[in-house]
Design a protein around this motif. Structure first.
Motif, mmCIF file in Angstrom:
data_model
loop_
_atom_site.group_PDB
_atom_site.id
_atom_site.type_symbol
_atom_site.label_atom_id
_atom_site.label_comp_id
_atom_site.label_asym_id
_atom_site.label_seq_id
_atom_site.Cartn_x
_atom_site.Cartn_y
_atom_site.Cartn_z
ATOM 1 N N PHE A 23 27.188 25.968 -15.710
ATOM 2 C CA PHE A 23 26.088 25.899 -14.753
ATOM 3 C C PHE A 23 25.411 27.268 -14.666
ATOM 4 O O PHE A 23 26.043 28.264 -14.327
ATOM 5 C CB PHE A 23 26.653 25.488 -13.400
ATOM 6 N N PRO A 24 24.107 27.369 -14.970
ATOM 7 C CA PRO A 24 23.439 28.676 -15.052
ATOM 8 C C PRO A 24 23.102 29.243 -13.673
ATOM 9 O O PRO A 24 22.385 28.609 -12.894
ATOM 10 C CB PRO A 24 22.171 28.366 -15.857
ATOM 11 N N VAL A 25 23.587 30.431 -13.391
ATOM 12 C CA VAL A 25 23.455 31.009 -12.056
ATOM 13 C C VAL A 25 22.058 31.561 -11.788
ATOM 14 O O VAL A 25 21.436 31.236 -10.767
ATOM 15 C CB VAL A 25 24.518 32.112 -11.846
ATOM 16 N N LYS A 26 21.542 32.399 -12.688
ATOM 17 C CA LYS A 26 20.249 33.039 -12.430
ATOM 18 C C LYS A 26 19.122 32.020 -12.252
ATOM 19 O O LYS A 26 18.337 32.123 -11.292
ATOM 20 C CB LYS A 26 19.926 34.034 -13.550
ATOM 21 N N PRO A 27 19.004 31.025 -13.137
ATOM 22 C CA PRO A 27 17.975 30.011 -12.902
ATOM 23 C C PRO A 27 18.184 29.250 -11.593
ATOM 24 O O PRO A 27 17.221 28.811 -10.963
ATOM 25 C CB PRO A 27 18.107 29.081 -14.111
ATOM 26 N N ALA A 28 19.449 29.115 -11.190
ATOM 27 C CA ALA A 28 19.749 28.384 -9.957
ATOM 28 C C ALA A 28 19.202 29.130 -8.741
ATOM 29 O O ALA A 28 18.606 28.517 -7.832
ATOM 30 C CB ALA A 28 21.250 28.170 -9.818
ATOM 31 N N TYR A 29 19.392 30.439 -8.700
ATOM 32 C CA TYR A 29 18.863 31.216 -7.572
ATOM 33 C C TYR A 29 17.325 31.184 -7.563
ATOM 34 O O TYR A 29 16.700 31.074 -6.492
ATOM 35 C CB TYR A 29 19.362 32.657 -7.636
ATOM 36 N N LYS A 30 16.726 31.257 -8.731
ATOM 37 C CA LYS A 30 15.262 31.201 -8.813
ATOM 38 C C LYS A 30 14.755 29.832 -8.365
ATOM 39 O O LYS A 30 13.770 29.733 -7.624
ATOM 40 C CB LYS A 30 14.817 31.490 -10.249
ATOM 41 N N PHE A 31 15.437 28.789 -8.798
ATOM 42 C CA PHE A 31 15.060 27.429 -8.424
ATOM 43 C C PHE A 31 15.188 27.229 -6.915
ATOM 44 O O PHE A 31 14.331 26.604 -6.282
ATOM 45 C CB PHE A 31 15.947 26.441 -9.176
ATOM 46 N N ALA A 32 16.263 27.770 -6.331
ATOM 47 C CA ALA A 32 16.464 27.657 -4.885
ATOM 48 C C ALA A 32 15.322 28.313 -4.123
ATOM 49 O O ALA A 32 14.838 27.779 -3.116
ATOM 50 C CB ALA A 32 17.800 28.291 -4.494
ATOM 51 N N LYS A 33 14.864 29.455 -4.621
ATOM 52 C CA LYS A 33 13.747 30.146 -3.969
ATOM 53 C C LYS A 33 12.495 29.295 -4.038
ATOM 54 O O LYS A 33 11.735 29.193 -3.055
ATOM 55 C CB LYS A 33 13.513 31.501 -4.641
ATOM 56 N N GLU A 34 12.244 28.661 -5.190
ATOM 57 C CA GLU A 34 11.063 27.817 -5.353
ATOM 58 C C GLU A 34 11.084 26.616 -4.405
ATOM 59 O O GLU A 34 10.034 26.120 -4.000
ATOM 60 C CB GLU A 34 10.976 27.315 -6.796
ATOM 61 N N LYS A 35 12.299 26.170 -4.041
ATOM 62 C CA LYS A 35 12.445 24.983 -3.202
ATOM 63 C C LYS A 35 12.710 25.337 -1.742
ATOM 64 O O LYS A 35 13.219 24.512 -0.977
ATOM 65 C CB LYS A 35 13.583 24.109 -3.735
ATOM 66 N N GLU B 225 17.280 18.825 -15.157
ATOM 67 C CA GLU B 225 16.190 18.472 -16.069
ATOM 68 C C GLU B 225 15.384 19.697 -16.492
ATOM 69 O O GLU B 225 15.018 19.851 -17.665
ATOM 70 C CB GLU B 225 15.276 17.443 -15.395
ATOM 71 N N LYS B 226 15.136 20.612 -15.551
ATOM 72 C CA LYS B 226 14.269 21.756 -15.826
ATOM 73 C C LYS B 226 15.008 22.960 -16.404
ATOM 74 O O LYS B 226 14.446 23.698 -17.222
ATOM 75 C CB LYS B 226 13.555 22.185 -14.536
ATOM 76 N N HIS B 227 16.259 23.165 -15.985
ATOM 77 C CA HIS B 227 16.923 24.430 -16.307
ATOM 78 C C HIS B 227 18.283 24.298 -16.997
ATOM 79 O O HIS B 227 18.853 25.323 -17.382
ATOM 80 C CB HIS B 227 17.117 25.249 -15.016
ATOM 81 N N TRP B 228 18.808 23.079 -17.117
ATOM 82 C CA TRP B 228 20.173 22.963 -17.666
ATOM 83 C C TRP B 228 20.302 21.630 -18.391
ATOM 84 O O TRP B 228 20.995 20.738 -17.925
ATOM 85 C CB TRP B 228 21.209 23.098 -16.548
ATOM 86 N N GLN B 229 19.658 21.515 -19.534
ATOM 87 C CA GLN B 229 19.692 20.260 -20.281
ATOM 88 C C GLN B 229 21.113 19.876 -20.680
ATOM 89 O O GLN B 229 21.454 18.690 -20.759
ATOM 90 C CB GLN B 229 18.825 20.381 -21.543
ATOM 91 N N GLU B 230 21.972 20.894 -20.907
ATOM 92 C CA GLU B 230 23.366 20.608 -21.265
ATOM 93 C C GLU B 230 24.114 19.896 -20.141
ATOM 94 O O GLU B 230 25.179 19.313 -20.363
ATOM 95 C CB GLU B 230 24.110 21.900 -21.626
ATOM 96 N N GLY B 231 23.559 19.958 -18.930
ATOM 97 C CA GLY B 231 24.192 19.296 -17.799
ATOM 98 C C GLY B 231 24.218 17.785 -17.928
ATOM 99 O O GLY B 231 24.967 17.116 -17.209
ATOM 100 N N ARG B 232 23.432 17.241 -18.843
ATOM 101 C CA ARG B 232 23.435 15.798 -19.078
ATOM 102 C C ARG B 232 24.386 15.411 -20.210
ATOM 103 O O ARG B 232 24.607 14.226 -20.447
ATOM 104 C CB ARG B 232 22.020 15.314 -19.408
#
Length: 241
Positions: free
Chosen positions: A4-16, A60-67
């Motif tokens: 699970f990618p951490v840096k994109p997660a924090y950025k995504f949280a800020k966007e939301k 879908e946007k930041h972690w395609q491997e999650g599927r």
């Protein structure tokens, strides 16, 4: 990325508009003695997205491997670690059972396999595709490279062009060549045929070990070839300065 990618997660949280909650997770102290600490924060971020109905969008946007299977396993793992840490904070005890320890070992093996697979992909796509087949070269059109070639619902490890200018889909499996790669590569080949319009493509599965079941299945796909790679190591002396 397998985990699970951490840096994109924090950025995504800020966007939301979840920056405050994400910052709290980032700054939270991890007080137990187990070495798995970053996974606690990963699990809390995943839980934050899930409870706000944003987890699917993030994947879908930041972690395609999650599927994929490995990503699904990692998601379950970090969510289990989050729950374990919550129990630890309440009960003050931490006694991971044998199944959890096995899960951790399995995660480590999968991560190492993925790292080696990435090295193999980079080596082959860096002007070494002729080691697979003479005249084979990396697909490159309109600035789009054939390395990790993105398609609908997936990503081809290497998309190559043979000496007859026909596309070749290459899938890499560092561990034993599992049977499910057969359905995966056939779907990829069908996508390439339908979308690139370069003629009927071929497929190559490269693995450290090819299972008999995969051999039997591949016998029904004339355009598919199985190949086994072997690794070698050398040790050379280095001058002491």
């Amino acid at each position: 990325m397998l985990t699970f990618p951490v840096k994109p997660a924090y950025k995504f949280a800020k966007e939301k508009n979840l920056e405050a909650e994400a910052t709290k997770i980032h700054k939270m102290p991890i007080t137990w003695d187990r070495s798995i600490k970053t996974s606690v924060k990963r699990g809390n971020l995943a839980y934050l997205f899930r409870k706000n109905n944003l987890l699917d969008e993030f994947i879908e946007k930041h972690w395609q491997e999650g599927r994929e299977e490995s990503g699904i396993k990692n998601l379950k793992f970090i969510e289990k670690i989050r729950e374990d840490y919550e129990d630890f904070l309440v009960n003050g005890e931490d006694d991971p059972d044998e199944d959890e320890q096995n899960d951790q070992s399995g995660q480590a093996i999968e991560i190492m396999d993925k790292i080696m697979e990435n090295h193999l992909r980079d080596f082959l796509s860096n002007n070494n595709l002729d080691k697979i087949e003479p005249g084979l070269k990396l697909y490159n059109r309109d600035g789009i490279s054939g390395r990790e070639f993105q398609i609908d619902g997936g990503r081809i490890d290497i998309l190559a062009i043979d000496r007859n200018n026909k596309p070749v889909v290459i899938e890499l499996k560092v561990s034993r060549g599992k049977e499910r790669v057969l359905g995966q590569i056939v779907c990829y080949m069908g996508w390439v045929d339908s979308n690139l319009k370069m003629g009927r493509c071929r497929g190559i599965v490269i693995a450290n070990e090819i299972s008999p079941a995969l051999q039997r299945g591949a016998s029904r796909v004339p355009e598919l070839q199985l190949m086994q790679y072997k690794m070698s190591f050398s040790v050379e002396p280095v001058a002491i300065i």
